[in-house]
Design an enzyme around this catalytic site. Sequence first.
Site, PDB file in Angstrom:
ATOM      1  N   ASP A  89       0.827  -1.204   0.000  1.00 47.50           N
ATOM      2  CA  ASP A  89       0.000   0.000   0.000  1.00 47.50           C
ATOM      3  C   ASP A  89       0.864   1.257   0.000  1.00 47.50           C
ATOM      4  OD1 ASP A  89       0.908  -0.163   2.602  1.00 47.50           O
ATOM      5  OD2 ASP A  89      -1.069  -0.008   3.541  1.00 47.50           O
ATOM      6  N   SER A  90       2.182   1.087   0.065  1.00 47.93           N
ATOM      7  CA  SER A  90       3.111   2.197  -0.153  1.00 47.93           C
ATOM      8  C   SER A  90       2.899   2.840  -1.512  1.00 47.93           C
ATOM      9  CB  SER A  90       4.556   1.699  -0.031  1.00 47.93           C
ATOM     10  OG  SER A  90       4.762   0.540  -0.821  1.00 47.93           O
ATOM     11  N   ASP A 121      -0.965  -6.168  -0.182  1.00 45.98           N
ATOM     12  CA  ASP A 121      -1.395  -5.536   1.063  1.00 45.98           C
ATOM     13  C   ASP A 121      -2.908  -5.343   1.087  1.00 45.98           C
ATOM     14  OD1 ASP A 121       0.752  -5.124   2.750  1.00 45.98           O
ATOM     15  OD2 ASP A 121       1.288  -3.187   1.891  1.00 45.98           O
ATOM     16  N   LYS A 140      -1.307  -9.475   2.843  1.00 48.73           N
ATOM     17  CA  LYS A 140      -0.576  -9.009   4.019  1.00 48.73           C
ATOM     18  C   LYS A 140      -1.446  -8.034   4.784  1.00 48.73           C
ATOM     19  CE  LYS A 140       2.978  -6.001   3.936  1.00 48.73           C
ATOM     20  NZ  LYS A 140       2.590  -4.972   4.950  1.00 48.73           N
ATOM     21  N   GLU A 177      -1.610  -5.638   8.641  1.00 48.52           N
ATOM     22  CA  GLU A 177      -0.846  -5.093   9.752  1.00 48.52           C
ATOM     23  C   GLU A 177      -1.527  -5.380  11.083  1.00 48.52           C
ATOM     24  OE1 GLU A 177       0.825  -1.273   7.155  1.00 48.52           O
ATOM     25  OE2 GLU A 177      -0.166  -0.929   9.088  1.00 48.52           O
ATOM     26  N   GLU A 216       9.038  -4.169  11.030  1.00 44.35           N
ATOM     27  CA  GLU A 216       9.404  -2.841  10.522  1.00 44.35           C
ATOM     28  C   GLU A 216       9.861  -1.927  11.651  1.00 44.35           C
ATOM     29  OE1 GLU A 216       7.852   0.864   7.731  1.00 44.35           O
ATOM     30  OE2 GLU A 216       6.671  -0.985   7.834  1.00 44.35           O
TER      31      GLU A 216
END
Length: 277
Positions: A49-50, A88, A118, A120, A186
């Site tokens: 999602d960056s 993501d 993925k 978080e 991270e």
Amino acid sequence: MSVNSPVRPVMAADILARKGGEPLVCLTAYTTPMARLVDAHCDITLVGDSLGMVVHGLPTTLGVTMEMMILHGKAVARGTSRAMLVIDMPFGSYEESPAQAFANARRLMAETGCAAVKLEGGRHMAGTIRFLVERGIPVMAHVGLTPQAVNALGGYKVQGRGADADRVMEDAIAVAEAGAFSVVLEKVPDGLSQRITQRVAIPTIGIGASAHCDGQVLVLDDMLGLFTDFRPKFVKRYGELGTAADEAIAAYAAEVRARRFPASEHVFPDELKGKQP
């Protein structure tokens, strides 16, 4: 196997089997041409999602949508044949309930052909991870600094220093026990990252963590020097493509204004020499 047989893509079981072995290599990709380059050298291609920041110019990842992830996921899938394709789940697409997470994870996999998603979060997301894995969706977890929670964390700070180390360790253990096939660490201190890697049975993939993790991931545009708005401490530039592109565009603009481009070899004559086709 014949020379024309398709290459078997890397799968979750292959990643798990690499625990403690040769380090896993992961990069992000957002377009088909870049995906082809990444696929030739990496074990995992992550549609992160960056992309909201490095492709769409958003200030954070919070504005990224499912539609954006699917659009770029499809593009990357067209350029991926060997690496494991992970996408993501964007902010707001999985936190409400395990059922919501399953619906959106299923959509990502069905519409892009990715091999895993993925998400978080640590202990509070363990139930959701277990729910997805039990229903056939491989999950890569992500603990430590979780950019989707940047407002709650008070910025992009290192996570797990001092008394906070226990929290990050417990998060990593929780997602591993919930069935994640790997976990991104991270901005987690070096020593803590090593202890987590030794403690959990799944591969750890570091970004701003430790060289002793089971693998590493970077944002492609960061390591190529394409994204220059800011440069995290953990980024090593392996190229300066942004500078090269700027110089190329400047040269093109100068030649156009001076009428040096297009030259004779770039245009079509009114008549062909010799016999007409």
